[in-house]
Design an enzyme around this catalytic site. Sequence first.
Site, PDB file in Angstrom:
ATOM      1  CB  SER A  26      -0.856  -0.010   1.263  1.00 30.31           C
ATOM      2  OG  SER A  26      -1.398   1.272   1.499  1.00 30.31           O
ATOM      3  CE1 TYR A  32      -3.187  -1.832   5.640  1.00 29.72           C
ATOM      4  CE2 TYR A  32      -2.705   0.385   4.889  1.00 29.72           C
ATOM      5  CZ  TYR A  32      -3.154  -0.895   4.628  1.00 29.72           C
ATOM      6  OH  TYR A  32      -3.573  -1.228   3.356  1.00 29.72           O
TER       7      TYR A  32
HETATM    8  N1  LIG Z   1      -8.836  -0.951  -0.754  1.00 29.46           N
HETATM    9  C1  LIG Z   1      -7.856  -0.045  -0.840  1.00 29.46           C
HETATM   10  O1  LIG Z   1      -8.101   1.165  -1.041  1.00 29.46           O
HETATM   11  C2  LIG Z   1      -6.421  -0.493  -0.681  1.00 29.46           C
HETATM   12  C3  LIG Z   1      -5.410   0.477  -0.821  1.00 29.46           C
HETATM   13  C4  LIG Z   1      -4.088   0.089  -0.671  1.00 29.46           C
HETATM   14  C5  LIG Z   1      -3.795  -1.243  -0.417  1.00 29.46           C
HETATM   15  N2  LIG Z   1      -4.794  -2.166  -0.273  1.00 29.46           N
HETATM   16  C6  LIG Z   1      -4.426  -3.577   0.001  1.00 29.46           C
HETATM   17  O2  LIG Z   1      -5.157  -4.428  -0.868  1.00 29.46           O
HETATM   18  C7  LIG Z   1      -5.337  -5.710  -0.246  1.00 29.46           C
HETATM   19  C8  LIG Z   1      -6.779  -6.159  -0.382  1.00 29.46           C
HETATM   20  O3  LIG Z   1      -7.586  -5.289   0.393  1.00 29.46           O
HETATM   21  P1  LIG Z   1      -9.137  -5.028   0.104  1.00 29.46           P
HETATM   22  O4  LIG Z   1      -9.279  -3.577  -0.069  1.00 29.46           O
HETATM   23  O5  LIG Z   1      -9.651  -5.934  -0.929  1.00 29.46           O
HETATM   24  O6  LIG Z   1      -9.742  -5.378   1.548  1.00 29.46           O
HETATM   25  P2  LIG Z   1     -10.845  -6.398   2.045  1.00 29.46           P
HETATM   26  O7  LIG Z   1     -12.019  -6.429   1.145  1.00 29.46           O
HETATM   27  O8  LIG Z   1     -11.060  -6.070   3.481  1.00 29.46           O
HETATM   28  O9  LIG Z   1     -10.083  -7.791   1.896  1.00 29.46           O
HETATM   29  C9  LIG Z   1      -9.051  -8.140   2.771  1.00 29.46           C
HETATM   30  C10 LIG Z   1      -9.115  -9.621   3.031  1.00 29.46           C
HETATM   31  O10 LIG Z   1      -8.172  -9.925   4.064  1.00 29.46           O
HETATM   32  C11 LIG Z   1      -8.619 -11.072   4.702  1.00 29.46           C
HETATM   33  N3  LIG Z   1      -8.131 -11.177   6.067  1.00 29.46           N
HETATM   34  C12 LIG Z   1      -8.198 -10.270   7.061  1.00 29.46           C
HETATM   35  N4  LIG Z   1      -7.680 -10.782   8.185  1.00 29.46           N
HETATM   36  C13 LIG Z   1      -7.282 -12.042   7.887  1.00 29.46           C
HETATM   37  C14 LIG Z   1      -6.688 -13.081   8.629  1.00 29.46           C
HETATM   38  N5  LIG Z   1      -6.385 -12.966   9.936  1.00 29.46           N
HETATM   39  N6  LIG Z   1      -6.393 -14.243   8.001  1.00 29.46           N
HETATM   40  C15 LIG Z   1      -6.694 -14.408   6.694  1.00 29.46           C
HETATM   41  N7  LIG Z   1      -7.272 -13.467   5.945  1.00 29.46           N
HETATM   42  C16 LIG Z   1      -7.574 -12.297   6.537  1.00 29.46           C
HETATM   43  C17 LIG Z   1     -10.135 -11.007   4.705  1.00 29.46           C
HETATM   44  O11 LIG Z   1     -10.525 -12.307   4.379  1.00 29.46           O
HETATM   45  P3  LIG Z   1     -11.548 -13.203   5.212  1.00 29.46           P
HETATM   46  O12 LIG Z   1     -12.359 -12.252   6.069  1.00 29.46           O
HETATM   47  O13 LIG Z   1     -12.308 -13.891   4.127  1.00 29.46           O
HETATM   48  O14 LIG Z   1     -10.679 -14.136   5.986  1.00 29.46           O
HETATM   49  C18 LIG Z   1     -10.469 -10.074   3.546  1.00 29.46           C
HETATM   50  O15 LIG Z   1     -11.055 -10.814   2.528  1.00 29.46           O
HETATM   51  C19 LIG Z   1      -4.845  -5.535   1.192  1.00 29.46           C
HETATM   52  O16 LIG Z   1      -3.544  -6.069   1.288  1.00 29.46           O
HETATM   53  C20 LIG Z   1      -4.802  -4.041   1.395  1.00 29.46           C
HETATM   54  O17 LIG Z   1      -3.857  -3.651   2.363  1.00 29.46           O
HETATM   55  C21 LIG Z   1      -6.106  -1.815  -0.421  1.00 29.46           C
END
Ligand SMILES: NC(=O)c1ccc[n+]([C@@H]2O[C@H](COP(=O)([O-])OP(=O)(O)OC[C@H]3O[C@@H](n4cnc5c(N)ncnc54)[C@H](OP(=O)(O)O)[C@@H]3O)[C@@H](O)[C@H]2O)c1
Length: 319
Positions: A159, A185
């Site tokens: 990120s 984070y």
């Molecule tokens: N969205 C943004 O704006 C953004 C920006 C920069 C970077 N990112 C990065 O993109 C990636 C995807 O994020 P997203 O936005 O798609 O978020 P999201 O919809 O919240 O997905 C994150 C996933 O992480 C999993 N997770 C959380 N805790 C966990 C644990 N203890 N063990 C296993 N799985 C776990 C959850 O899966 P379950 O609940 O199914 O286990 C959830 O599906 C992340 O690495 C995030 O840091 C996102």
Amino acid sequence: MTANQRLTTPFTARTTAAEILDGVDLTGRRMIVTGGASGIGVETVRALAGAGAEVTIATRDPRRANALVEEFAGRGAVRSAALDLSDLESVDAFVEGFPGPLDALVANAAIMAIPTRQVTAQGWELQLATNYLGHFALTRGLHASLRAAQAARVVLVSSGAHLAAPFDFDDPQFERRAYDPWLAYGQSKTAEILLAVSITRRWAQDGITANALNPGYVFTNLQRYVDDDTMRALGAVDEAGNLVETDHYKTPAQGASTTVLLAGSPLLDGVSGRYFDDNQEAEVVPGGPDATAGVAAHALDPAAADRLWAYTEKAVVTR
Ligand SMILES: NC(=O)c1ccc[n+]([C@@H]2O[C@H](COP(=O)([O-])OP(=O)(O)OC[C@H]3O[C@@H](n4cnc5c(N)ncnc54)[C@H](OP(=O)(O)O)[C@@H]3O)[C@@H](O)[C@H]2O)c1
């Protein structure tokens, strides 16, 4: 391309994950996507499986992946398996249940900005444990499976938050300094980039490459801990709390494109230890609280990568 030249692609911030793989056949490639049952992960799985890859969704609750598994029933193979990255017993069980070889491991799961410091059974701060330490243990556990694939890729979904947070080797778990949800984070996201550097330094002879990326801003479950004031300050919601359509927010399918580029595109063959943003290799910048783009030098520093690898191996082994 020389080692110092930045890698460019014909794709943009608006390219979707499926467009990245247009004309690419991933049949026979076996991949794992952590957190593949929600947000950016869903579109990552959809694009990779759509190009023929056999994808395992690693999620805390495999039932959450049912719809996606169904979507691919009869065409390609999507399955799900239980994995809680904050619980090393769960990581070990997942590794034991995964028969190699493995062509790509996509470390996508994360939690963001937990308001108060929480710790795992090992006493580790929850964001570092979930986003980085769990993925380290998973990657290390799957090393033989990655080696067996001969040209495997590890993809670390980081990120832009890493820019403000070098890894704090003096107090990574926030035991002595005041807990800050965003620094915790950001630090975990710096650690993921440093892991890509370490894998490049250690596992290149096994044919394994590793790269990191920033997917960009996407509305997902990730923002569930972010309060309304912060969402307003980010320009994500209006005064009434309604989501605002802005140019810098991407759809999940656009947000998944850089991940898919790194996991499946032939343009990345042999490329390793780099960080990408909007489907281009990012410029190296000094980093700091005001940095908004690029990759911070502190996240690509080979000495920090070695130091972090040693710290993490010890933490995981002596848990
Ligand atoms: N969205 C943004 O704006 C953004 C920006 C920069 C970077 N990112 C990065 O993109 C990636 C995807 O994020 P997203 O936005 O798609 O978020 P999201 O919809 O919240 O997905 C994150 C996933 O992480 C999993 N997770 C959380 N805790 C966990 C644990 N203890 N063990 C296993 N799985 C776990 C959850 O899966 P379950 O609940 O199914 O286990 C959830 O599906 C992340 O690495 C995030 O840091 C996102």
